[in-house]
Enzyme design. Sequence first.
Site, PDB file in Angstrom:
ATOM      1  N   ARG A  59       5.054  -3.411   6.172  1.00 39.99           N
ATOM      2  CA  ARG A  59       5.957  -3.281   5.031  1.00 39.99           C
ATOM      3  C   ARG A  59       6.267  -4.577   4.300  1.00 39.99           C
ATOM      4  NH1 ARG A  59      11.033   0.303   5.336  1.00 39.99           N
ATOM      5  NH2 ARG A  59      11.779  -1.342   6.694  1.00 39.99           N
ATOM      6  N   ASP A  60       5.646  -5.707   4.672  1.00 41.32           N
ATOM      7  CA  ASP A  60       5.911  -6.946   3.931  1.00 41.32           C
ATOM      8  C   ASP A  60       4.703  -7.876   3.991  1.00 41.32           C
ATOM      9  OD1 ASP A  60       7.501  -8.478   2.260  1.00 41.32           O
ATOM     10  OD2 ASP A  60       8.562  -9.473   3.902  1.00 41.32           O
ATOM     11  N   ILE A  61       3.524  -7.327   3.703  1.00 43.45           N
ATOM     12  CA  ILE A  61       2.311  -8.148   3.665  1.00 43.45           C
ATOM     13  C   ILE A  61       2.371  -9.011   2.410  1.00 43.45           C
ATOM     14  CG2 ILE A  61      -0.214  -8.103   3.419  1.00 43.45           C
ATOM     15  CD1 ILE A  61       0.714  -7.266   6.189  1.00 43.45           C
ATOM     16  N   ASN A 102       3.688 -14.491   4.809  1.00 42.46           N
ATOM     17  CA  ASN A 102       3.654 -13.845   6.127  1.00 42.46           C
ATOM     18  C   ASN A 102       2.265 -13.874   6.759  1.00 42.46           C
ATOM     19  OD1 ASN A 102       6.354 -13.345   6.114  1.00 42.46           O
ATOM     20  ND2 ASN A 102       6.174 -11.244   5.398  1.00 42.46           N
ATOM     21  N   THR A 105       8.674  -7.256  -0.668  1.00 44.38           N
ATOM     22  CA  THR A 105       8.791  -8.332  -1.643  1.00 44.38           C
ATOM     23  C   THR A 105       8.224  -7.879  -2.979  1.00 44.38           C
ATOM     24  OG1 THR A 105       8.589  -9.944   0.129  1.00 44.38           O
ATOM     25  CG2 THR A 105       8.182 -10.732  -2.108  1.00 44.38           C
TER      26      THR A 105
END
Length: 155
Positions: A66-68, A72, A106
């Site tokens: 959910r936040d690639i 990260n 993001t």
Amino acid sequence: MNLRGYCNSPTPKLLLYDYLPGGSLDEALHERGEQLDWDSRVNIIIGAAKGLSYLHHDCSPRIIHRDIKSSNILLDGNLEARVSDFGLAKLLEDEESHITTIVAGTFGYLAPEYMQSGRATEKTDVYSFGVLVLEVLSGKRPTDASFIEKGLNVV
């Protein structure tokens, strides 16, 4: 990258891994001004893809990140990519998806269908990965000012 330890107390939950001296992909692309050659960029993309594939296909239960995004993706001393920061990750059984009333992630990397429905699946991670690929190839953040001035974005 080896798991060195963990803390499973109510707050905070921590995973401890080896130190990766290459920092984040975001730093390499945008802050340190490194000139990553084509082979390094392709290798980073392939490494990140392998990490994401592992989360989606080899873990049980499956993990939706959910936040690639570039900050990260961490790099070791040989610029090998490692997916990191599982603070927003969700575990999924079988064919289910994660539905939330608050969309996490993001801006610039979020899949449009996830922003509309709140339904997180492997496909929403794959969309974010596609944005990451465009960022690595172009050297521009998804929300780069030169795009916004023209009413565009990297996608």
